[in-house]
Enzyme design. Structure first.
Site, mmCIF file in Angstrom:
data_model
loop_
_atom_site.group_PDB
_atom_site.id
_atom_site.type_symbol
_atom_site.label_atom_id
_atom_site.label_comp_id
_atom_site.label_asym_id
_atom_site.label_seq_id
_atom_site.Cartn_x
_atom_site.Cartn_y
_atom_site.Cartn_z
ATOM 1 N N GLN A 126 0.835 -1.211 0.000
ATOM 2 C CA GLN A 126 0.000 0.000 0.000
ATOM 3 C C GLN A 126 0.867 1.258 0.000
ATOM 4 O O GLN A 126 1.614 1.490 0.946
ATOM 5 C CB GLN A 126 -0.879 0.001 1.264
ATOM 6 C CG GLN A 126 -1.763 1.223 1.400
ATOM 7 C CD GLN A 126 -2.528 1.240 2.715
ATOM 8 O OE1 GLN A 126 -2.101 0.636 3.698
ATOM 9 N NE2 GLN A 126 -3.650 1.926 2.738
ATOM 10 N N GLY A 127 0.755 2.070 -1.031
ATOM 11 C CA GLY A 127 1.523 3.304 -1.124
ATOM 12 C C GLY A 127 0.650 4.525 -0.893
ATOM 13 O O GLY A 127 0.372 5.279 -1.830
ATOM 14 N N GLU A 248 -10.353 -1.372 4.957
ATOM 15 C CA GLU A 248 -9.193 -1.602 5.817
ATOM 16 C C GLU A 248 -9.633 -1.771 7.265
ATOM 17 O O GLU A 248 -9.022 -2.495 8.034
ATOM 18 C CB GLU A 248 -8.226 -0.415 5.675
ATOM 19 C CG GLU A 248 -6.919 -0.591 6.399
ATOM 20 C CD GLU A 248 -5.910 0.540 6.142
ATOM 21 O OE1 GLU A 248 -6.179 1.394 5.281
ATOM 22 O OE2 GLU A 248 -4.873 0.543 6.810
ATOM 23 N N SER A 385 -4.903 6.545 12.824
ATOM 24 C CA SER A 385 -4.514 6.451 14.233
ATOM 25 C C SER A 385 -5.735 6.590 15.162
ATOM 26 O O SER A 385 -6.775 7.119 14.760
ATOM 27 C CB SER A 385 -3.481 7.523 14.575
ATOM 28 O OG SER A 385 -4.110 8.783 14.590
ATOM 29 N N ASN A 386 -5.593 6.103 16.390
ATOM 30 C CA ASN A 386 -6.732 6.108 17.314
ATOM 31 C C ASN A 386 -7.212 7.526 17.625
ATOM 32 O O ASN A 386 -8.403 7.743 17.845
ATOM 33 C CB ASN A 386 -6.370 5.355 18.591
ATOM 34 C CG ASN A 386 -6.419 3.845 18.373
ATOM 35 O OD1 ASN A 386 -6.499 3.383 17.239
ATOM 36 N ND2 ASN A 386 -6.367 3.086 19.455
HETATM 37 C C1 LIG Z 1 4.040 -0.120 11.429
HETATM 38 C C2 LIG Z 1 3.341 0.768 10.451
HETATM 39 C C3 LIG Z 1 2.974 0.278 9.213
HETATM 40 C C4 LIG Z 1 2.363 1.106 8.275
HETATM 41 N N1 LIG Z 1 2.085 0.594 7.033
HETATM 42 C C5 LIG Z 1 1.643 1.424 6.059
HETATM 43 C C6 LIG Z 1 1.514 0.957 4.716
HETATM 44 O O1 LIG Z 1 1.761 -0.213 4.406
HETATM 45 N N2 LIG Z 1 1.132 1.836 3.767
HETATM 46 C C7 LIG Z 1 0.837 3.143 4.048
HETATM 47 O O2 LIG Z 1 0.459 3.877 3.133
HETATM 48 N N3 LIG Z 1 0.949 3.613 5.322
HETATM 49 C C8 LIG Z 1 1.358 2.787 6.321
HETATM 50 N N4 LIG Z 1 1.505 3.261 7.600
HETATM 51 C C9 LIG Z 1 1.287 4.685 7.852
HETATM 52 C C10 LIG Z 1 0.128 4.983 8.760
HETATM 53 O O3 LIG Z 1 -1.083 4.916 8.081
HETATM 54 C C11 LIG Z 1 0.413 6.380 9.337
HETATM 55 O O4 LIG Z 1 1.522 6.234 10.219
HETATM 56 C C12 LIG Z 1 -0.758 6.950 10.082
HETATM 57 O O5 LIG Z 1 -1.767 7.314 9.172
HETATM 58 C C13 LIG Z 1 -0.363 8.169 10.947
HETATM 59 O O6 LIG Z 1 0.301 9.136 10.179
HETATM 60 P P1 LIG Z 1 1.717 9.754 10.627
HETATM 61 O O7 LIG Z 1 2.614 8.599 10.985
HETATM 62 O O8 LIG Z 1 2.136 10.691 9.555
HETATM 63 O O9 LIG Z 1 1.434 10.543 11.973
HETATM 64 P P2 LIG Z 1 0.916 12.051 12.118
HETATM 65 O O10 LIG Z 1 -0.253 12.274 11.220
HETATM 66 O O11 LIG Z 1 2.097 12.956 11.991
HETATM 67 O O12 LIG Z 1 0.402 12.020 13.609
HETATM 68 C C14 LIG Z 1 1.263 12.045 14.745
HETATM 69 C C15 LIG Z 1 0.367 12.024 15.984
HETATM 70 O O13 LIG Z 1 -0.521 13.144 15.982
HETATM 71 C C16 LIG Z 1 -1.870 12.708 16.020
HETATM 72 N N5 LIG Z 1 -2.697 13.575 15.188
HETATM 73 C C17 LIG Z 1 -2.466 13.951 13.899
HETATM 74 N N6 LIG Z 1 -3.465 14.734 13.436
HETATM 75 C C18 LIG Z 1 -4.366 14.849 14.450
HETATM 76 C C19 LIG Z 1 -5.609 15.506 14.581
HETATM 77 N N7 LIG Z 1 -6.141 16.203 13.574
HETATM 78 N N8 LIG Z 1 -6.257 15.407 15.774
HETATM 79 C C20 LIG Z 1 -5.726 14.687 16.803
HETATM 80 N N9 LIG Z 1 -4.555 14.040 16.740
HETATM 81 C C21 LIG Z 1 -3.876 14.109 15.576
HETATM 82 C C22 LIG Z 1 -1.843 11.301 15.476
HETATM 83 O O14 LIG Z 1 -2.931 10.537 15.881
HETATM 84 C C23 LIG Z 1 -0.530 10.771 16.049
HETATM 85 O O15 LIG Z 1 -0.669 10.362 17.369
HETATM 86 C C24 LIG Z 1 2.075 2.439 8.583
HETATM 87 C C25 LIG Z 1 2.438 2.939 9.851
HETATM 88 C C26 LIG Z 1 3.061 2.133 10.772
HETATM 89 C C27 LIG Z 1 3.458 2.714 12.091
#
Ligand SMILES: Cc1cc2nc3c(=O)[nH]c(=O)nc-3n(C[C@H](O)[C@H](O)[C@H](O)COP(=O)(O)OP(=O)(O)OC[C@H]3O[C@@H](n4cnc5c(N)ncnc54)[C@H](O)[C@@H]3O)c2cc1C
Length: 400
Positions: A126-127, A248, A385-386
């Site tokens: 998934q990209g 998903e 994320s939760n």
């Molecule tokens: C082990 C792992 C596997 C993954 N695999 C894939 C994959 O195969 N393909 C893919 O495309 N993606 C993948 N992901 C990406 C995943 O979907 C993202 O990590 C996720 O959507 C969170 O985005 P971020 O890491 O940029 O965190 P951020 O968006 O930067 O968030 C950081 C923190 O801030 C909180 N936050 C952000 N915005 C808000 C808001 N508006 N209100 C309240 N809190 C907020 C978040 O909940 C989090 O706690 C993977 C991630 C992990 C950790």
């Protein structure tokens, strides 16, 4: 609302149970129930076994080669597989891109891609996420420019994806790319299927705290993608992306896995000693296990209510967010107690977790627990994320 299973559903459960008992190799079961690392071949072998039985795409309709199961049957199937210690199905092909191809792909794309997904001949990743575009996915920057030359209609893709789970094994990646940088964020995105062997793609491992190579960075440098690999209409990718995220989150509560893991926790706690007695008899520790069991039972009832609604054609809506939050909290809480139960034996987590040989550093069942604990931190982050799920609940369910 009826939360009990019908005689037909009970018979179906027996059928699944018997099949998994007969077909799941003991060595694979051993790896799964002890959280040891699975290889690509492990996953492919199990996916093929299911495919041969016609169960390769448990959520797929019959017209696309699936068993045509309803939501309750899928739930029972996943619960029985988890209870038996079968590997979880890698979702990227089966549960993510396949439903998108079925709903929005052309008949040619359906014919070309779907059979290879259910039979595990092709591995998908998934990209979506990029550095700086995770929760705020609509800000993604990977650029795709359409052009026509002597070799035909195509896109040239440049940019970077990150967190690409198991991308090192993948034959194909489904990507969100920006095709109209002038349009409002959500409107200028397209959904492309890209062959991972295309020149210009580089996959770089990200080694996580548990020592595992599970996630990757994927770089695109002037990657040429034939326009026939575009799903649906150009610049409508956000619609397909949201549809995919709905899939998903299905079965995200992980009830079956948590039930199995609680049994494991009890086994470990019955063996470990505290003050000369099994840890399981310690009132404080036992109370913590009981609390998780109560939460899990409540979650199971909520999940069954959602399934009952689905059976009556009501969309699950934000309830999926509740299942995700609570389900992942429970799974993480179990890993915390497992680590607490074995104490320092959870620490030597790297090389030891790759084999399950009994060594000088503690009981066999402790070998994978430290790595497993670290790995399970991801559950509350990926798939939305939760914190974001809580936003969805507050806006859509509570109207705040
Ligand atoms: C082990 C792992 C596997 C993954 N695999 C894939 C994959 O195969 N393909 C893919 O495309 N993606 C993948 N992901 C990406 C995943 O979907 C993202 O990590 C996720 O959507 C969170 O985005 P971020 O890491 O940029 O965190 P951020 O968006 O930067 O968030 C950081 C923190 O801030 C909180 N936050 C952000 N915005 C808000 C808001 N508006 N209100 C309240 N809190 C907020 C978040 O909940 C989090 O706690 C993977 C991630 C992990 C950790």
């Amino acid at each position: 609302m009826d939360l009990t299973f019908t005689p037909e559903e009970q018979a179906f459960r027996e059928e699944v149970r018997a099949f998994v008992r007969e077909k799941l190799p003991a060595s694979l079961r051993h790896k799964v129930v002890n959280s040891l690392r699975l290889t690509r071949d492990d996953h492919v072998m199990w996916q093929r076994t299911l495919h041969e039985r016609g169960w390769g795409g448990p959520g797929w309709p019959k017209e696309h080669g699936g068993p045509g199961w309803n939501a309750v049957q899928q739930y029972i199937f996943e619960e029985e597989c988890a209870a038996a210690g079968a590997p979880r199905l890698i979702p990227f092909g089966i549960k993510m891109v396949a439903p998108v191809i079925m709903a929005f792909g052309s008949p040619e794309q359906q014919k070309r891609f779907l059979p290879d997904i259910s039979s595990a001949r092709k591995w998908w990743c998934q990209g979506y996420s990029e550095p700086g575009s995770g929760s705020d996915l609509a800000s993604l920057k990977t650029r795709a420019v359409r052009g026509l030359d002597k070799d035909g209609d195509h896109f040239i893709v440049n940019g970077q994806k990150t967190w690409t789970t198991l991308g090192q094994h993948a034959d194909w990646i489904f990507c969100l790319v920006r095709t109209d940088p002038q349009a409002k964020a959500q409107r200028g995105i397209s959904f492309l299927l890209i062959d991972m062997k295309s020149p210009g793609i580089t996959v770089r491992p990200i080694i996580t705290l548990d020592g595992a190579h599970e996630v990757n960075e994927v770089w695109f440098e002037n990657v040429r993608v034939p326009a026939e690999n575009l799903i649906g209409e150009e610049n409508k990718g956000w619609t397909y992306a949201k549809f995919l995220l709905g899939h998903e989150r299905s079965n995200i509560a992980g009830i079956g896995i948590s039930k199995r893991e609680i049994e494991r926790l009890k086994r470990v706690a019955a063996t470990e000693q505290k003050n000369g007695k099994p840890l399981l008899e310690d009132p404080l520790f036992a109370a913590k296990i009981a609390q998780i069991e109560i939460d899990l039972l409540a979650l199971e009832m909520t999940n069954l209510r959602v399934l009952s609604d689905e059976a009556n054609e009501k969309a699950p809506g934000p309830a999926a967010s509740i299942l995700k939050i609570k389900g992942t909290e429970i799974q993480q809480a179990i890993t915390e107690l497992l680590v607490a139960a074995v104490g320092p034996y959870a620490l030597p987590y790297k090389a030891e977790s790759e084999s399950d040989e009994e060594g000088d550093i503690g009981p066999r069942y402790a070998a994978g627990l430290g790595a497993h604990y670290c790995n399970m931190r991801k559950l509350s982050i990926f798939g939305g994320s939760n914190e974001i799920q809580k936003n969805i609940i507050s806006q859509q369910l509570l109207g705040l």
